[in-house]
Design an enzyme around this catalytic site. Structure first.
Site, mmCIF file in Angstrom:
data_model
loop_
_atom_site.group_PDB
_atom_site.id
_atom_site.type_symbol
_atom_site.label_atom_id
_atom_site.label_comp_id
_atom_site.label_asym_id
_atom_site.label_seq_id
_atom_site.Cartn_x
_atom_site.Cartn_y
_atom_site.Cartn_z
ATOM 1 N N ASP A 220 0.955 -1.287 0.059
ATOM 2 C CA ASP A 220 0.141 -0.143 0.100
ATOM 3 C C ASP A 220 0.708 1.376 0.130
ATOM 4 O O ASP A 220 2.274 1.229 -0.216
ATOM 5 C CB ASP A 220 -0.982 0.025 1.190
ATOM 6 C CG ASP A 220 -0.360 -0.496 2.505
ATOM 7 O OD1 ASP A 220 0.584 0.160 2.761
ATOM 8 O OD2 ASP A 220 -1.117 -1.153 3.264
ATOM 9 N N LYS B 198 -4.823 2.975 -0.307
ATOM 10 C CA LYS B 198 -5.068 3.196 1.123
ATOM 11 C C LYS B 198 -4.617 4.381 1.299
ATOM 12 O O LYS B 198 -3.545 4.817 1.945
ATOM 13 C CB LYS B 198 -4.374 2.251 1.856
ATOM 14 C CG LYS B 198 -5.561 1.508 3.083
ATOM 15 C CD LYS B 198 -4.709 0.663 4.049
ATOM 16 C CE LYS B 198 -6.172 -0.365 4.108
ATOM 17 N NZ LYS B 198 -5.593 -1.247 5.336
ATOM 18 N N GLY C 248 3.044 -0.810 5.902
ATOM 19 C CA GLY C 248 3.973 0.091 6.346
ATOM 20 C C GLY C 248 4.385 0.036 7.842
ATOM 21 O O GLY C 248 3.392 -0.655 8.622
ATOM 22 N N GLY C 249 5.494 0.225 8.379
ATOM 23 C CA GLY C 249 5.711 0.022 10.033
ATOM 24 C C GLY C 249 5.599 -1.455 10.495
ATOM 25 O O GLY C 249 6.011 -2.203 9.942
ATOM 26 N N ASP C 250 4.553 -1.600 11.418
ATOM 27 C CA ASP C 250 4.482 -2.933 11.996
ATOM 28 C C ASP C 250 3.024 -3.226 11.258
ATOM 29 O O ASP C 250 2.167 -2.546 11.526
ATOM 30 C CB ASP C 250 4.489 -2.818 13.368
ATOM 31 C CG ASP C 250 4.359 -4.250 13.971
ATOM 32 O OD1 ASP C 250 5.272 -5.050 13.992
ATOM 33 O OD2 ASP C 250 3.188 -4.689 14.324
ATOM 34 N N MET D 292 -1.921 8.903 12.269
ATOM 35 C CA MET D 292 -2.873 9.661 11.568
ATOM 36 C C MET D 292 -3.480 10.888 12.080
ATOM 37 O O MET D 292 -4.686 11.090 12.087
ATOM 38 C CB MET D 292 -3.975 8.511 11.250
ATOM 39 C CG MET D 292 -3.654 7.293 10.565
ATOM 40 S SD MET D 292 -4.700 5.777 10.666
ATOM 41 C CE MET D 292 -4.372 5.037 12.073
HETATM 42 N N1 SAH Z 1 1.302 0.241 10.683
HETATM 43 C C1 SAH Z 1 1.762 1.469 10.497
HETATM 44 C C2 SAH Z 1 0.884 2.811 10.742
HETATM 45 C C3 SAH Z 1 -0.215 2.738 9.845
HETATM 46 S S1 SAH Z 1 -1.321 4.055 10.155
HETATM 47 C C4 SAH Z 1 3.110 1.578 11.594
HETATM 48 O O1 SAH Z 1 3.204 0.694 12.504
HETATM 49 O O2 SAH Z 1 3.814 2.538 11.576
HETATM 50 C C5 SAH Z 1 -0.478 5.210 9.317
HETATM 51 C C6 SAH Z 1 0.039 6.389 10.011
HETATM 52 O O3 SAH Z 1 1.470 6.068 10.550
HETATM 53 C C7 SAH Z 1 0.478 7.726 9.457
HETATM 54 O O4 SAH Z 1 -1.040 8.535 9.451
HETATM 55 C C8 SAH Z 1 1.303 8.306 10.189
HETATM 56 O O5 SAH Z 1 0.671 8.940 11.338
HETATM 57 C C9 SAH Z 1 2.132 6.945 10.499
HETATM 58 N N2 SAH Z 1 3.451 6.895 9.880
HETATM 59 C C10 SAH Z 1 3.800 5.744 8.987
HETATM 60 N N3 SAH Z 1 4.736 5.772 8.683
HETATM 61 C C11 SAH Z 1 5.482 7.126 8.981
HETATM 62 C C12 SAH Z 1 6.571 7.767 8.624
HETATM 63 N N4 SAH Z 1 7.560 7.281 7.866
HETATM 64 N N5 SAH Z 1 6.816 9.178 9.328
HETATM 65 C C13 SAH Z 1 5.879 9.698 10.086
HETATM 66 N N6 SAH Z 1 4.603 8.935 10.394
HETATM 67 C C14 SAH Z 1 4.387 7.569 9.753
#
Ligand code: SAH
Length: 467
Positions: free
Chosen positions: A248, A270, A301-303, A383
């Site tokens: 996404d 998304k 993204g992220g976890d 978010m």
């Molecule tokens: N699963 C993801 C979060 C998804 S929700 C995680 O664990 O990071 C999406 C939100 O994550 C975005 O609105 C923002 O607040 C945050 N986010 C994701 N990547 C980011 C980044 N590189 N820098 C800052 N905020 C980020």
């Protein structure tokens, strides 16, 4: 890409080397190893080349280079110490569309010779596009160390079983999985430890017992906040195995590039309030792909389990009996904290940290504001950009001071990272005139004060602005 890496078959074809010194001798040996027949033109030869001539391994013409030397050759290397001759060779070869390399002069080359790690039949070529031969050599040394010499034997073993494995599996994915198990498991180890015969036997047995049906699986992988260096080893390995990548918007280009080149990529979007593919369709897509026998990398993204709806995706998988694995990733809060120099807890400022979603719904946020607005607590909002004014207002309404520091971290860990700081009282106004790009994360609490001192990461944008 300045040069296209290719491997050229020179067996039985003629290579011309202009020059008779040490460099020419090195290139002669290289071309000979590649099975080329060799013509050397030079007024004189150093002794290793003289020896090659005596042994009939080169066809030597004594004298200055002439255009006729190019007749019938497939490839040219100019290795003289005379710049004018080198240039002439390059020009004449180019006029005939012959691949030409001029040693130490990338401008005159239509091809360059990489640093080579030879595990024949496996070959690894490293190039810096001519910009730094030393760097290429250093990389080569690292690869030499990382790749066991026995890889060549492993490749030979694979080659000898290739047709039979092909005949046994008509499903490409099952076949690929079979080979991956062989190349990463017990059988490869047998080859590496010198037990070639046992390895052959074990391969026979595996082939006889192999399950030839489709073996689809889903890998739910946390791709981290953006910097590809923050991926786990496991994430990287599975990303390179998967046949299909479902990703996404939050996945950075740099991370996506680390997936298998020939994997099929499906973008399921998304965006805030605007899911380009609805969640239930994504869930179903994963099930369908796995049932076709594909290994699917669901890259988030992220976890995947932090505000990622990863839980819902695998619930559907379980309900449909699809195998899966979950690989954690660095969540945005941790990536932002580290790369902005804002520790989320600190003995002097904060004993707890909470992660909440600041997603606005109908202009408000249904959060436990009283629980959030505690002294000595860091609050991280995912978010939350659109809802920033509401966040600041609600926290103050529930007792947090207007001068409490707050940070907004844009595109954390990427070259585009920017950090904005302010207070609950003035932050919405401070950033009103800034053009802030998603994704952004909000950190509230006294720990933000540490940013000025601990801010170590210099993004490309900062370097460009001279900060
Ligand atoms: N699963 C993801 C979060 C998804 S929700 C995680 O664990 O990071 C999406 C939100 O994550 C975005 O609105 C923002 O607040 C945050 N986010 C994701 N990547 C980011 C980044 N590189 N820098 C800052 N905020 C980020």
């Amino acid at each position: 890409m300045e040069f296209l890496p290719i491997f050229m078959n020179l067996r039985g074809r003629q290579g011309l080397i202009v020059g008779g010194g040490e460099v020419a001798a090195r290139k002669a040996v290289l071309l000979e190893q590649a099975g080329a027949s060799l013509r050397v033109v030079s007024p004189a030869l150093i002794s290793p080349l003289q020896e090659m001539q005596r042994e009939g391994r080169i066809d030597y013409r004594q004298g200055e280079f002439e255009e006729g030397d190019l007749d019938g050759v497939a490839l040219v290397i100019a290795a003289t110490d005379n710049a004018a001759v080198n240039r002439q060779v390059s020009e004449l070869a180019n006029a005939r569309q012959l691949p030409v390399n001029v040693v130490d002069n990338p401008q005159l080359c239509s091809f360059i010779v990489p640093s080579i790690i030879d595990r024949s039949p496996v070959q690894i070529a490293v190039s810096t596009g001519g910009s730094s031969p030393v760097l290429a050599r250093l990389l080569r040394a690292r690869l030499e160390a990382a790749i066991p010499a026995a890889y060549g034997r492993l490749a030979t073993l694979v080659e000898s079983f290739r047709d039979r494995v092909k005949a046994r599996f008509d499903n490409v994915n099952a076949r690929r999985k079979f080979w991956e198990d062989v190349l990463q498991g017990r059988i490869a180890e047998m080859v590496f430890s010198g037990h070639q015969k046992d390895a052959e036997q074990a391969l026979e047995e595996s082939l006889a017992q192999a399950d030839t049906g489709p073996a689809g699986e889903v890998y739910l992988i946390g791709g981290g906040p953006g910097d590809p260096d923050l991926l786990t080893f496991r994430a990287l390995r599975l990303m390179q195995q998967a046949d299909v990548i479902v990703h996404d918007r939050l996945i950075s280009k740099e991370v996506l590039e680390l997936t298998r080149r020939d994997a099929h990529r499906i973008y399921v979007g998304k965006e805030r309030d605007n899911h380009s593919v609805p969640q239930d369709q994504i869930n179903q897509l994963l099930v369908d792909l796995a049932k076709e026998g594909k290994r699917v990398c669901r890259l988030k993204g992220g976890d995947p389990f932090v505000f990622g709806r990863g839980g819902e995706e695998i619930e559907t998988l379980t309900a449909n009996g699809v195998n899966f694995q979950v690989v954690p990733g660095i969540t945005a809060a941790l990536g932002s904290s580290a790369y902005a120099g804002i520790p989320l807890t600190h003995r002097d400022f904060s004993q707890s940290v909470v992660f909440v979603t600041g997603h606005l719904k109908d202009g408000s946020m249904n959060l436990n504001w009283k629980g959030l607005a505690q002294p000595q607590q860091t609050i991280v909002f995912y978010m939350g950009l659109k809802g920033l004014p509401v966040i600041c207002e609600k926290l103050m309404e529930h007792g947090l001071p207007a001068d409490l520091p707050i940070a907004l971290v844009q595109q954390a860990t990427t070259p585009r990272q920017r950090v904005f700081t302010g207070t609950l009282g003035d932050m919405p106004e401070r950033i009103a005139s800034e053009e802030i790009k998603p994704p952004t994360l909000i950190i509230v609490g006294n720990v933000v004060k540490l940013h000025d001192k601990l801010n170590w990461f210099r993004s490309e944008a900062m370097i460009a602005r001279g900060e």
